[in-house]
Motif scaffolding. Structure first.
Motif, short mmCIF file in Angstrom:
data_model
loop_
_atom_site.label_atom_id
_atom_site.label_comp_id
_atom_site.label_asym_id
_atom_site.label_seq_id
_atom_site.Cartn_x
_atom_site.Cartn_y
_atom_site.Cartn_z
N THR A 160 -23.81 -14.59 -47.59
CA THR A 160 -22.73 -15.69 -48.19
C THR A 160 -21.98 -15.28 -49.01
O THR A 160 -20.64 -15.34 -48.90
N ASP A 161 -22.25 -14.53 -49.99
CA ASP A 161 -21.05 -13.88 -50.84
C ASP A 161 -20.26 -12.63 -50.03
O ASP A 161 -19.06 -12.71 -50.28
N HIS A 162 -21.11 -12.12 -49.31
CA HIS A 162 -20.06 -11.32 -48.36
C HIS A 162 -19.13 -11.69 -47.61
O HIS A 162 -17.84 -11.31 -47.50
N HIS A 163 -19.50 -12.81 -46.87
CA HIS A 163 -18.60 -13.65 -46.13
C HIS A 163 -17.55 -14.20 -46.93
O HIS A 163 -16.38 -14.39 -46.53
N LYS A 164 -18.06 -14.77 -48.16
CA LYS A 164 -16.60 -15.23 -49.08
C LYS A 164 -15.59 -14.48 -49.10
O LYS A 164 -14.49 -14.58 -49.44
N GLY A 165 -16.28 -13.15 -49.29
CA GLY A 165 -15.11 -12.02 -49.76
C GLY A 165 -14.23 -11.62 -48.44
O GLY A 165 -13.29 -11.38 -48.50
N GLY A 166 -15.33 -11.64 -47.44
CA GLY A 166 -14.55 -11.31 -46.20
C GLY A 166 -13.48 -12.36 -45.70
O GLY A 166 -12.28 -11.90 -45.32
N ILE A 167 -13.58 -13.54 -45.91
CA ILE A 167 -12.93 -14.48 -45.71
C ILE A 167 -11.52 -14.33 -46.37
O ILE A 167 -10.47 -14.72 -45.78
N HIS A 168 -11.75 -14.17 -47.89
CA HIS A 168 -10.72 -13.91 -48.81
C HIS A 168 -9.74 -12.59 -48.19
O HIS A 168 -8.58 -12.94 -47.94
N MET A 169 -10.30 -11.58 -47.65
CA MET A 169 -9.63 -10.53 -47.19
C MET A 169 -8.92 -10.95 -45.77
O MET A 169 -7.74 -10.64 -45.68
N ALA A 170 -9.66 -11.64 -44.92
CA ALA A 170 -8.97 -11.99 -43.65
C ALA A 170 -7.89 -13.06 -43.78
O ALA A 170 -6.88 -12.94 -43.03
N GLU A 171 -8.05 -13.88 -44.87
CA GLU A 171 -6.90 -14.87 -45.15
C GLU A 171 -5.65 -13.95 -45.52
O GLU A 171 -4.61 -14.40 -45.33
N GLY A 172 -5.95 -13.05 -46.31
CA GLY A 172 -4.86 -12.01 -46.82
C GLY A 172 -4.16 -11.51 -45.61
O GLY A 172 -2.82 -11.38 -45.99
N CYS A 173 -4.76 -11.13 -44.68
CA CYS A 173 -4.18 -10.61 -43.72
C CYS A 173 -3.56 -11.82 -42.61
O CYS A 173 -2.37 -11.51 -42.10
N VAL A 174 -3.91 -12.86 -42.50
CA VAL A 174 -3.35 -13.91 -41.77
C VAL A 174 -1.88 -14.10 -42.58
O VAL A 174 -0.67 -14.29 -41.99
N GLU A 175 -2.03 -13.99 -43.80
CA GLU A 175 -0.64 -14.22 -44.44
C GLU A 175 0.19 -13.16 -44.39
O GLU A 175 1.48 -13.18 -44.54
N ARG A 176 -0.26 -11.55 -44.57
CA ARG A 176 0.67 -10.69 -44.64
C ARG A 176 0.54 -9.83 -43.68
O ARG A 176 1.88 -8.99 -43.65
N CYS A 177 -0.17 -9.76 -42.64
CA CYS A 177 -0.31 -8.60 -41.69
C CYS A 177 1.15 -9.07 -40.62
O CYS A 177 1.42 -10.48 -40.71
#
Length: 213
Positions: A160-177
């Motif tokens: 659960t913690d791992h997914h929360k961190g992964g979501i944060h990173m993926a949202e960063g890509c959606v915004e920046r990639c």
């Protein structure tokens, strides 16, 4: 157990959804290679390259945790979820590393993880936790030593913690990639992992536990 069939159905739905995404995006490698009109080949310091490098490492730990718990419990619900996560994230990891090859970019960087999200100084890597949500070396060793219900609960909490961190990173890509297909896959990761967090919350509740945060 009343909740068991619900968990199995939800896990199967998530797995089917993840498989559909992978099948539907079978042309992603071609699209990235040929270009989709949204961006030139990313640079080594771009968000596109940074996300691919960092998420590949992040995914690798999720795969490792999932294989560990499959050997530490006989519970079919947890084993099914762990298998689904391992398969999905291993496939996505291969795709991320494949993009770096196609872009002729290095798979490792001299800069700290998360630099592409302006978080390089925050990723201390203390005890092996290089990025948000990653388990420490101590936590991984603890998971290897647990069994049965204790292993199930600890895995579900760690993931659960791992997914929360992964979501944060993926949202960063959606915004920046800049590469559209990469942004689309990142959004797919957000959607799938949010669904799995809900499933894992239900599974923890069935075991008299709850997420750590």
């Amino acid at each position: 157990m009343p909740g068991r069939s619900v968990v199995v159905r939800k896990a199967g739905w998530i797995a089917s959804g993840a498989a559909a995404v992978l099948v539907a995006t079978g042309g992603i490698t071609y699209a990235v290679t040929q270009g989709d009109g949204s961006a030139d080949t990313p640079s080594a310091d771009s968000a596109d390259a940074g996300f691919a490098r960092d998420m590949a490492v992040h995914h690798q730990q999720a795969v490792e945790m999932s294989f560990i718990v499959r050997d530490r419990t006989k519970d079919e619900d947890v084993r099914l979820l762990a298998y689904d996560i391992a398969q999905t994230q291993a496939n996505q990891r291969g795709m991320l590393l494949g993009w770096l090859d196609l872009w002729n970019l290095p798979k490792v960087s001299s800069k700290p993880p998360m630099t592409w999200m302006d978080m390089g100084g925050m990723a201390s890597g203390e005890d092996g936790a290089l990025m948000p949500g990653m388990a420490t070396n101590t936590e991984m060793e603890k998971l290897r030593k647990l069994s049965g219900k204790q292993a199930e609960i600890f895995y579900l909490q760690l993931m659960t913690d791992h997914h929360k961190g992964g979501i944060h990173m993926a949202e960063g890509c959606v915004e920046r990639c800049e590469v559209k297909v990469e942004k689309d896959i990142a959004q797919g990761m957000v959607n799938a992992q949010e669904s799995e967090i809900g499933l894992m919350s239900d599974m923890l509740k069935e075991r008299g536990a709850k997420p750590r945060s």
